[in-house]
Motif scaffolding. Structure first.
Motif, PDB file in Angstrom:
ATOM      1  N   SER A   1       0.849  -1.178   0.000  1.00  0.00           N
ATOM      2  CA  SER A   1       0.000   0.000   0.000  1.00  0.00           C
ATOM      3  C   SER A   1       0.888   1.231   0.000  1.00  0.00           C
ATOM      4  O   SER A   1       1.578   1.511   0.983  1.00  0.00           O
ATOM      5  CB  SER A   1      -0.913   0.016   1.232  1.00  0.00           C
ATOM      6  N   ASP A   2       0.860   1.958  -1.110  1.00  0.00           N
ATOM      7  CA  ASP A   2       1.662   3.184  -1.186  1.00  0.00           C
ATOM      8  C   ASP A   2       1.156   4.217  -0.189  1.00  0.00           C
ATOM      9  O   ASP A   2       1.929   4.978   0.381  1.00  0.00           O
ATOM     10  CB  ASP A   2       1.608   3.753  -2.611  1.00  0.00           C
ATOM     11  N   ARG A   3      -0.157   4.204   0.032  1.00  0.00           N
ATOM     12  CA  ARG A   3      -0.742   5.168   0.963  1.00  0.00           C
ATOM     13  C   ARG A   3      -0.253   4.915   2.390  1.00  0.00           C
ATOM     14  O   ARG A   3       0.097   5.846   3.117  1.00  0.00           O
ATOM     15  CB  ARG A   3      -2.269   5.081   0.898  1.00  0.00           C
ATOM     16  N   LYS A   4      -0.219   3.650   2.786  1.00  0.00           N
ATOM     17  CA  LYS A   4       0.226   3.317   4.146  1.00  0.00           C
ATOM     18  C   LYS A   4       1.743   3.185   4.239  1.00  0.00           C
ATOM     19  O   LYS A   4       2.285   3.026   5.338  1.00  0.00           O
ATOM     20  CB  LYS A   4      -0.398   1.982   4.592  1.00  0.00           C
ATOM     21  N   GLN A   5       2.419   3.186   3.097  1.00  0.00           N
ATOM     22  CA  GLN A   5       3.880   2.998   3.072  1.00  0.00           C
ATOM     23  C   GLN A   5       4.264   1.696   3.783  1.00  0.00           C
ATOM     24  O   GLN A   5       5.143   1.660   4.645  1.00  0.00           O
ATOM     25  CB  GLN A   5       4.583   4.184   3.753  1.00  0.00           C
ATOM     26  N   MET A   6       3.559   0.647   3.428  1.00  0.00           N
ATOM     27  CA  MET A   6       3.811  -0.677   4.000  1.00  0.00           C
ATOM     28  C   MET A   6       3.749  -1.698   2.879  1.00  0.00           C
ATOM     29  O   MET A   6       3.032  -1.511   1.902  1.00  0.00           O
ATOM     30  CB  MET A   6       2.677  -1.070   4.955  1.00  0.00           C
ATOM     31  N   PHE A   7       4.489  -2.800   3.042  1.00  0.00           N
ATOM     32  CA  PHE A   7       4.287  -3.904   2.117  1.00  0.00           C
ATOM     33  C   PHE A   7       4.566  -5.230   2.810  1.00  0.00           C
ATOM     34  O   PHE A   7       5.186  -5.282   3.873  1.00  0.00           O
ATOM     35  CB  PHE A   7       5.141  -3.744   0.845  1.00  0.00           C
ATOM     36  N   PHE A   8       4.057  -6.303   2.177  1.00  0.00           N
ATOM     37  CA  PHE A   8       4.243  -7.640   2.728  1.00  0.00           C
ATOM     38  C   PHE A   8       5.060  -8.451   1.728  1.00  0.00           C
ATOM     39  O   PHE A   8       4.751  -8.483   0.541  1.00  0.00           O
ATOM     40  CB  PHE A   8       2.901  -8.318   2.980  1.00  0.00           C
ATOM     41  N   ALA A   9       6.126  -9.091   2.231  1.00  0.00           N
ATOM     42  CA  ALA A   9       7.009  -9.874   1.363  1.00  0.00           C
ATOM     43  C   ALA A   9       7.103 -11.296   1.880  1.00  0.00           C
ATOM     44  O   ALA A   9       7.067 -11.531   3.087  1.00  0.00           O
ATOM     45  CB  ALA A   9       8.391  -9.238   1.311  1.00  0.00           C
ATOM     46  N   SER A  10       7.248 -12.244   0.946  1.00  0.00           N
ATOM     47  CA  SER A  10       7.309 -13.655   1.352  1.00  0.00           C
ATOM     48  C   SER A  10       8.678 -14.019   1.929  1.00  0.00           C
ATOM     49  O   SER A  10       8.804 -15.002   2.648  1.00  0.00           O
ATOM     50  CB  SER A  10       6.966 -14.554   0.166  1.00  0.00           C
ATOM     51  N   LYS A  11       9.703 -13.219   1.615  1.00  0.00           N
ATOM     52  CA  LYS A  11      11.043 -13.455   2.174  1.00  0.00           C
ATOM     53  C   LYS A  11      11.666 -12.137   2.583  1.00  0.00           C
ATOM     54  O   LYS A  11      11.280 -11.087   2.083  1.00  0.00           O
ATOM     55  CB  LYS A  11      11.945 -14.132   1.130  1.00  0.00           C
ATOM     56  N   HIS A  12      12.652 -12.180   3.475  1.00  0.00           N
ATOM     57  CA  HIS A  12      13.225 -10.908   3.910  1.00  0.00           C
ATOM     58  C   HIS A  12      14.746 -10.816   3.806  1.00  0.00           C
ATOM     59  O   HIS A  12      15.301  -9.715   3.865  1.00  0.00           O
ATOM     60  CB  HIS A  12      12.800 -10.606   5.354  1.00  0.00           C
ATOM     61  N   GLU A  13      15.448 -11.938   3.582  1.00  0.00           N
ATOM     62  CA  GLU A  13      16.918 -11.904   3.604  1.00  0.00           C
ATOM     63  C   GLU A  13      17.493 -10.917   2.584  1.00  0.00           C
ATOM     64  O   GLU A  13      18.292 -10.041   2.934  1.00  0.00           O
ATOM     65  CB  GLU A  13      17.508 -13.301   3.346  1.00  0.00           C
ATOM     66  N   GLN A  14      17.053 -11.063   1.326  1.00  0.00           N
ATOM     67  CA  GLN A  14      17.589 -10.200   0.272  1.00  0.00           C
ATOM     68  C   GLN A  14      17.229  -8.737   0.501  1.00  0.00           C
ATOM     69  O   GLN A  14      18.010  -7.849   0.190  1.00  0.00           O
ATOM     70  CB  GLN A  14      17.050 -10.638  -1.090  1.00  0.00           C
ATOM     71  N   LEU A  15      16.028  -8.524   1.072  1.00  0.00           N
ATOM     72  CA  LEU A  15      15.585  -7.147   1.317  1.00  0.00           C
ATOM     73  C   LEU A  15      16.415  -6.511   2.427  1.00  0.00           C
ATOM     74  O   LEU A  15      16.760  -5.333   2.372  1.00  0.00           O
ATOM     75  CB  LEU A  15      14.101  -7.121   1.685  1.00  0.00           C
ATOM     76  N   ARG A  16      16.747  -7.327   3.419  1.00  0.00           N
ATOM     77  CA  ARG A  16      17.577  -6.834   4.520  1.00  0.00           C
ATOM     78  C   ARG A  16      18.954  -6.426   3.994  1.00  0.00           C
ATOM     79  O   ARG A  16      19.464  -5.354   4.321  1.00  0.00           O
ATOM     80  CB  ARG A  16      17.709  -7.947   5.568  1.00  0.00           C
ATOM     81  N   ASP A  17      19.528  -7.264   3.133  1.00  0.00           N
ATOM     82  CA  ASP A  17      20.827  -6.944   2.545  1.00  0.00           C
ATOM     83  C   ASP A  17      20.751  -5.685   1.687  1.00  0.00           C
ATOM     84  O   ASP A  17      21.655  -4.852   1.710  1.00  0.00           O
ATOM     85  CB  ASP A  17      21.326  -8.123   1.685  1.00  0.00           C
ATOM     86  N   TYR A  18      19.649  -5.586   0.947  1.00  0.00           N
ATOM     87  CA  TYR A  18      19.456  -4.425   0.080  1.00  0.00           C
ATOM     88  C   TYR A  18      19.365  -3.144   0.910  1.00  0.00           C
ATOM     89  O   TYR A  18      19.974  -2.119   0.578  1.00  0.00           O
ATOM     90  CB  TYR A  18      18.187  -4.609  -0.744  1.00  0.00           C
ATOM     91  N   LEU A  19      18.618  -3.216   2.021  1.00  0.00           N
ATOM     92  CA  LEU A  19      18.485  -2.061   2.929  1.00  0.00           C
ATOM     93  C   LEU A  19      19.842  -1.652   3.479  1.00  0.00           C
ATOM     94  O   LEU A  19      20.169  -0.462   3.539  1.00  0.00           O
ATOM     95  CB  LEU A  19      17.563  -2.445   4.095  1.00  0.00           C
ATOM     96  N   LYS A  20      20.613  -2.646   3.895  1.00  0.00           N
ATOM     97  CA  LYS A  20      21.947  -2.360   4.452  1.00  0.00           C
ATOM     98  C   LYS A  20      22.829  -1.668   3.419  1.00  0.00           C
ATOM     99  O   LYS A  20      23.504  -0.696   3.734  1.00  0.00           O
ATOM    100  CB  LYS A  20      22.618  -3.670   4.902  1.00  0.00           C
ATOM    101  N   SER A  21      22.794  -2.182   2.187  1.00  0.00           N
ATOM    102  CA  SER A  21      23.654  -1.597   1.147  1.00  0.00           C
ATOM    103  C   SER A  21      23.207  -0.177   0.818  1.00  0.00           C
ATOM    104  O   SER A  21      24.025   0.685   0.521  1.00  0.00           O
ATOM    105  CB  SER A  21      23.658  -2.475  -0.104  1.00  0.00           C
ATOM    106  N   ARG A  22      21.889   0.074   0.904  1.00  0.00           N
ATOM    107  CA  ARG A  22      21.374   1.429   0.682  1.00  0.00           C
ATOM    108  C   ARG A  22      21.862   2.385   1.752  1.00  0.00           C
ATOM    109  O   ARG A  22      22.237   3.512   1.467  1.00  0.00           O
ATOM    110  CB  ARG A  22      19.843   1.420   0.703  1.00  0.00           C
ATOM    111  N   LYS A  23      21.826   1.907   3.000  1.00  0.00           N
ATOM    112  CA  LYS A  23      22.226   2.766   4.125  1.00  0.00           C
ATOM    113  C   LYS A  23      23.721   3.081   4.045  1.00  0.00           C
ATOM    114  O   LYS A  23      24.156   4.171   4.356  1.00  0.00           O
ATOM    115  CB  LYS A  23      21.911   2.060   5.456  1.00  0.00           C
ATOM    116  N   LYS A  24      24.494   2.084   3.616  1.00  0.00           N
ATOM    117  CA  LYS A  24      25.938   2.281   3.487  1.00  0.00           C
ATOM    118  C   LYS A  24      26.242   3.320   2.412  1.00  0.00           C
ATOM    119  O   LYS A  24      27.147   4.129   2.545  1.00  0.00           O
ATOM    120  CB  LYS A  24      26.606   0.943   3.129  1.00  0.00           C
ATOM    121  N   ALA A  25      25.465   3.283   1.361  1.00  0.00           N
ATOM    122  CA  ALA A  25      25.714   4.160   0.222  1.00  0.00           C
ATOM    123  C   ALA A  25      25.409   5.624   0.536  1.00  0.00           C
ATOM    124  O   ALA A  25      25.884   6.528  -0.146  1.00  0.00           O
ATOM    125  CB  ALA A  25      24.881   3.692  -0.969  1.00  0.00           C
ATOM    126  N   GLU A  26      24.627   5.853   1.588  1.00  0.00           N
ATOM    127  CA  GLU A  26      24.230   7.238   1.912  1.00  0.00           C
ATOM    128  C   GLU A  26      25.390   8.069   2.438  1.00  0.00           C
ATOM    129  O   GLU A  26      26.230   7.551   3.143  1.00  0.00           O
ATOM    130  CB  GLU A  26      23.103   7.202   2.952  1.00  0.00           C
TER     131      GLU A  26
END
Lengths: 74, 72
Positions: free
Chosen positions: A49-74
Motif C-alpha cells: 500500500s503506497d498510501r500506508k507505506q507498507m508492504f508484505f514480502a514472502s522473504k526478507h533476507e535479500q531485502l535486509r541486505d538491500y536495505l543495508k547496502s542502501r544505508k551504506k551508500a548514503e
C-alpha cells in the motif's frame, strides 16, 4: 463429516494465507519506494500500500541486505 | 530503519475479515496489522486457532438446506 469437509473447502476458497514479513515504518517515502520496488523485482512482493507505506514480502533476507547496502551508500 | 515483522498475510472477502476482526476484539491476540478491507497480517502461531474459530463461526451461520426426501 461431509458437511465439515464442505465447510473447510468453503473457507479455504474464501481465505488465502501467505507466510512472510510486514515491512513498515520507513524513514522516507524514497526508502519505501526503493525497497518495495526491489521486492517486486525479485518476486517476493505479495501486497503493498503506497498510501500506508507498507508492504508484505514472502522473504526478507535479500531485502535486509538491500536495505543495508542502501544505508551504506548514503 | 524500517521494521520487518514476521507474520501471515490473510487475503479474504470483507465478510470473513470482519469475523476475524470481531474474534480479535476480545483479547487482541490474532491481528498484527489491519491492512485494508480484504487484507490483514496475523501472528504466525495463531493461524491454526484462527481457522478453527472461523470454522466454528461459519458453522453457526451457514445452515445447509435439509436434504430432499425421495419423492419418486
Amino acid at each position: 463429516v461431509v458437511d465439515q469437509l464442505r465447510l473447510w473447502q468453503l473457507e479455504n476458497e474464501r481465505m488465502r494465507t501467505t507466510g512472510g514479513f510486514l515491512f513498515k515504518d520507513f524513514d522516507t517515502p524514497q526508502d519505501y519506494a526503493a525497497v518495495s520496488g526491489y521486492a517486486e523485482e525479485i518476486g517476493v512482493l505479495v501486497w503493498k500500500s503506497d498510501r500506508k507505506q507498507m508492504f508484505f514480502a514472502s522473504k526478507h533476507e535479500q531485502l535486509r541486505d538491500y536495505l543495508k547496502s542502501r544505508k551504506k551508500a548514503e | 530503519m524500517p521494521r520487518a515483522i514476521r507474520g501471515v498475510l490473510i487475503e479474504c472477502e470483507p465478510a470473513i475479515k470482519s469475523i476475524i476482526v470481531h474474534l480479535d476484539s476480545k483479547n487482541n491476540d490474532f491481528i498484527i496489522e489491519d491492512l485494508d478491507e480484504q487484507h490483514l497480517v496475523i501472528k504466525e502461531n495463531m493461524v491454526f486457532l484462527l481457522k478453527q474459530k472461523l470454522e466454528e463461526r461459519l458453522k453457526e451461520t451457514y445452515r445447509p438446506e435439509e436434504p430432499l426426501a425421495d419423492s419418486d
